[in-house]
Design a protein around this motif. Structure first.
Motif, PDB file in Angstrom:
ATOM      1  N   LEU A  15     -45.745  -1.772   0.518  1.00  0.00           N
ATOM      2  CA  LEU A  15     -44.848  -2.874   0.213  1.00  0.00           C
ATOM      3  C   LEU A  15     -44.829  -3.109  -1.297  1.00  0.00           C
ATOM      4  O   LEU A  15     -45.740  -2.657  -2.009  1.00  0.00           O
ATOM      5  N   PRO A  16     -43.823  -3.792  -1.825  1.00  0.00           N
ATOM      6  CA  PRO A  16     -43.730  -3.987  -3.274  1.00  0.00           C
ATOM      7  C   PRO A  16     -44.971  -4.617  -3.914  1.00  0.00           C
ATOM      8  O   PRO A  16     -45.316  -4.303  -5.047  1.00  0.00           O
ATOM      9  N   SER A  17     -45.676  -5.462  -3.172  1.00  0.00           N
ATOM     10  CA  SER A  17     -46.878  -6.106  -3.711  1.00  0.00           C
ATOM     11  C   SER A  17     -48.062  -5.150  -3.802  1.00  0.00           C
ATOM     12  O   SER A  17     -49.085  -5.487  -4.385  1.00  0.00           O
ATOM     13  N   GLY A  18     -47.933  -3.971  -3.185  1.00  0.00           N
ATOM     14  CA  GLY A  18     -49.041  -3.027  -3.121  1.00  0.00           C
ATOM     15  C   GLY A  18     -49.753  -3.047  -1.779  1.00  0.00           C
ATOM     16  O   GLY A  18     -50.590  -2.188  -1.513  1.00  0.00           O
ATOM     17  N   ARG A  19     -49.442  -4.020  -0.935  1.00  0.00           N
ATOM     18  CA  ARG A  19     -50.039  -4.048   0.409  1.00  0.00           C
ATOM     19  C   ARG A  19     -49.605  -2.802   1.162  1.00  0.00           C
ATOM     20  O   ARG A  19     -48.478  -2.334   1.007  1.00  0.00           O
ATOM     21  N   LEU A  20     -50.507  -2.295   2.005  1.00  0.00           N
ATOM     22  CA  LEU A  20     -50.238  -1.100   2.802  1.00  0.00           C
ATOM     23  C   LEU A  20     -50.280  -1.470   4.275  1.00  0.00           C
ATOM     24  O   LEU A  20     -51.227  -2.113   4.735  1.00  0.00           O
TER      25      LEU A  20
END
Length: 143
Positions: A15-20
């Motif tokens: 995701l854009p926030s870096g969450r996977l």
């Protein structure tokens, strides 16, 4: 970020926030590597038990969730937990319902609702989100 996925693991969406978050089809074998710590199963019938924490969201194939407020709560929780846990979203084939849920998670992560389906198709699977009503669900999820 805690115990999350490796971004090169099969089915993992960044995701854009870096969450996977990992998407997958439950009809297929569990991929090699670490198991999820939390899963959301999107099926018309109760899924079999798994060894990790899982939530069942009644969601018939090619349709929409039976309980939309419960879907919102469940996806909010999945997004929140993805900051520190290995969250998996799964349906039978791993495309339609899973893609729709992943697009909703992308909306929660800041992707504009009108771009979320394209984001998931580009970064997860080109055939994710299979029906017009699933696309509309993502658009309305952003409201």
């Amino acid at each position: 970020m805690g115990e999350t996925w490796d971004r090169t693991d099969p089915g993992v969406l960044r995701l854009p926030s870096g969450r996977l978050v990992r998407g997958r089809g439950l009809r297929y074998p569990l991929p090699d590597g670490p198991a999820p710590t939390y899963a959301v199963h999107l099926l018309g019938r109760r899924p079999p038990a798994v060894e990790w924490e899982a939530r069942w969201l009644r969601w018939p194939d090619f349709r929409l969730p039976s309980d939309r407020p419960a879907a919102r709560r469940t996806l909010d929780e999945a997004w929140a937990r993805s900051a520190h846990e290995r969250v998996e979203v799964a349906c039978g084939g791993g495309r339609g319902r899973t893609g729709t849920a992943l697009a909703c998670l992308a909306v929660l992560d800041g992707v504009p609702a009108e771009h979320a389906v394209a984001y998931v198709r580009r970064n997860y699977h080109p055939k994710a989100v299979e029906t017009p009503w699933q696309r509309r669900f993502v658009l309305r999820f952003g409201s």
